[in-house]
Design a protein around this motif. Structure first.
Motif, mmCIF file in Angstrom:
data_model
loop_
_atom_site.group_PDB
_atom_site.id
_atom_site.type_symbol
_atom_site.label_atom_id
_atom_site.label_comp_id
_atom_site.label_asym_id
_atom_site.label_seq_id
_atom_site.Cartn_x
_atom_site.Cartn_y
_atom_site.Cartn_z
ATOM 1 N N LYS A 9 8.459 33.595 -65.494
ATOM 2 C CA LYS A 9 7.455 33.836 -64.466
ATOM 3 C C LYS A 9 6.254 34.581 -65.043
ATOM 4 N N PHE A 90 1.093 26.017 -63.548
ATOM 5 C CA PHE A 90 1.993 25.504 -62.525
ATOM 6 C C PHE A 90 2.567 24.159 -62.948
ATOM 7 N N PHE A 103 5.331 22.151 -55.929
ATOM 8 C CA PHE A 103 4.954 23.035 -57.025
ATOM 9 C C PHE A 103 6.044 24.044 -57.337
ATOM 10 N N GLY A 104 6.087 24.440 -58.601
ATOM 11 C CA GLY A 104 6.858 25.594 -58.989
ATOM 12 C C GLY A 104 6.101 26.864 -58.631
ATOM 13 N N SER A 105 6.706 27.997 -58.889
ATOM 14 C CA SER A 105 6.113 29.271 -58.485
ATOM 15 C C SER A 105 5.106 29.794 -59.503
ATOM 16 N N GLY A 106 4.969 29.115 -60.626
ATOM 17 C CA GLY A 106 3.939 29.476 -61.589
ATOM 18 C C GLY A 106 4.414 30.397 -62.692
ATOM 19 N N ARG A 108 2.567 33.168 -65.171
ATOM 20 C CA ARG A 108 1.345 33.893 -65.515
ATOM 21 C C ARG A 108 1.375 34.223 -66.991
ATOM 22 N N TYR B 36 -2.764 22.607 -48.877
ATOM 23 C CA TYR B 36 -1.771 23.485 -49.460
ATOM 24 C C TYR B 36 -2.170 24.930 -49.217
ATOM 25 N N GLN B 38 -1.450 28.920 -50.760
ATOM 26 C CA GLN B 38 -0.925 29.713 -51.868
ATOM 27 C C GLN B 38 -0.978 31.181 -51.479
ATOM 28 N N GLY B 41 0.620 35.567 -55.653
ATOM 29 C CA GLY B 41 1.717 35.551 -56.602
ATOM 30 C C GLY B 41 2.702 34.413 -56.424
ATOM 31 N N GLN B 42 2.357 33.460 -55.568
ATOM 32 C CA GLN B 42 3.278 32.365 -55.283
ATOM 33 C C GLN B 42 2.699 31.023 -55.720
ATOM 34 N N GLY B 43 3.544 30.013 -55.676
ATOM 35 C CA GLY B 43 3.078 28.662 -55.926
ATOM 36 C C GLY B 43 2.433 28.079 -54.692
ATOM 37 N N LEU B 44 2.053 26.830 -54.778
ATOM 38 C CA LEU B 44 1.396 26.158 -53.668
ATOM 39 C C LEU B 44 2.429 25.485 -52.784
ATOM 40 N N LEU B 46 3.011 22.925 -49.461
ATOM 41 C CA LEU B 46 2.378 21.889 -48.662
ATOM 42 C C LEU B 46 2.393 22.266 -47.187
ATOM 43 N N PHE B 90 -5.944 25.323 -50.174
ATOM 44 C CA PHE B 90 -6.506 24.260 -50.995
ATOM 45 C C PHE B 90 -6.398 22.918 -50.282
#
Lengths: 112, 112
Positions: A9, A90, A103-106, A108, B36, B38, B41-44, B46, B90
């Motif tokens: 993460k 992402f 999407f995944g949570s990303g 950083r 979307y 966000q 600190g999170q992903g996107l 839907l 988004f």
């Protein structure tokens, strides 16, 4: 169960290092993607993979390379990291039916 | 070429007030349209999508969006905003087999 999972993460590393980010999806989707989100939140596609074949490769440096061992995984490997690579990356996946991305949570990434 | 504009970079509303986030697109064919969200600190995630049919689509968390072909718009609305709606939103356009194009995002702040 997490649909699209990314690890790690957070990633802090020095310039010049090589690092990888892993992505796995358990949705059975056909296509996987990597996006880069810059500090202004702008999302830019980097790669997509469909059935382990690269189908889109936008103008990203060749220091970035996607690696897909199977349909459920798309890892991102970055060589010789630069300060400008600092961003949130992402992973996403999409079915062939035209549904939206998941999407995944990303991850950083901070390059120091 | 495909493009998506979100004219409002940042919007602030009071909790309980109504919300409309604007999205305009340029696309050569009938688009698939998405919104979307966000959270920090999170992903996107839907919110909703439009492929065809009824031009008013309902999504999660009480959001809806209306597709107006004549205006090339797909605006997102919510009748009463909650503090937890504060996030980045988004708009995206794409088609079956085509890559998504994301707008630059609109940051929503909610006043108590």
């Amino acid at each position: 169960d997490t649909a699209v999972s990314q690890t790690p993460k957070y990633l802090v590393t020095q310039m010049g290092n090589d690092k990888s980010i892993k992505c796995e999806q358990n949705l059975g989707h056909d296509t996987m993607y990597w996006y880069k989100q810059d500090s202004k939140k702008f999302l830019k596609i980097m790669f997509s993979y469909n059935n382990k074949e690269l189908i889109i490769n936008e103008t990203v440096p060749n220091r970035f390379s996607p690696k897909s061992p199977d349909k459920a995984h798309l890892n991102l490997h970055i060589n010789s990291l630069e300060l400008g690579d600092s961003a949130v990356y992402f992973c996403a996946s999409r079915s062939g039916r035209g549904d939206g991305y998941t999407f995944g949570s990303g991850t950083r990434l901070t390059v120091v | 070429a495909q493009s998506v504009t979100q004219p409002d970079i940042h919007i602030t509303v009071s909790e309980g007030a109504s919300l409309e986030l604007r999205c305009n697109y340029s696309y050569g064919a009938t688009p698939y349209l998405f919104w979307y969200v966000q959270s920090p600190g999170q992903g996107l995630q839907l919110l909703l999508k439009y492929f065809s049919g009824d031009t008013l689509v309902q999504g999660i968390k009480g959001f809806e969006a209306e597709f107006k072909r004549s205006q090339s718009s797909f605006n997102l609305r919510k009748p009463s905003v909650h503090w937890s709606d504060a996030a980045e939103y988004f708009c995206a356009v794409g088609a079956l087999g085509q890559n998504f194009v994301f707008g630059p995002g609109t940051r929503l702040s909610v006043l108590p």
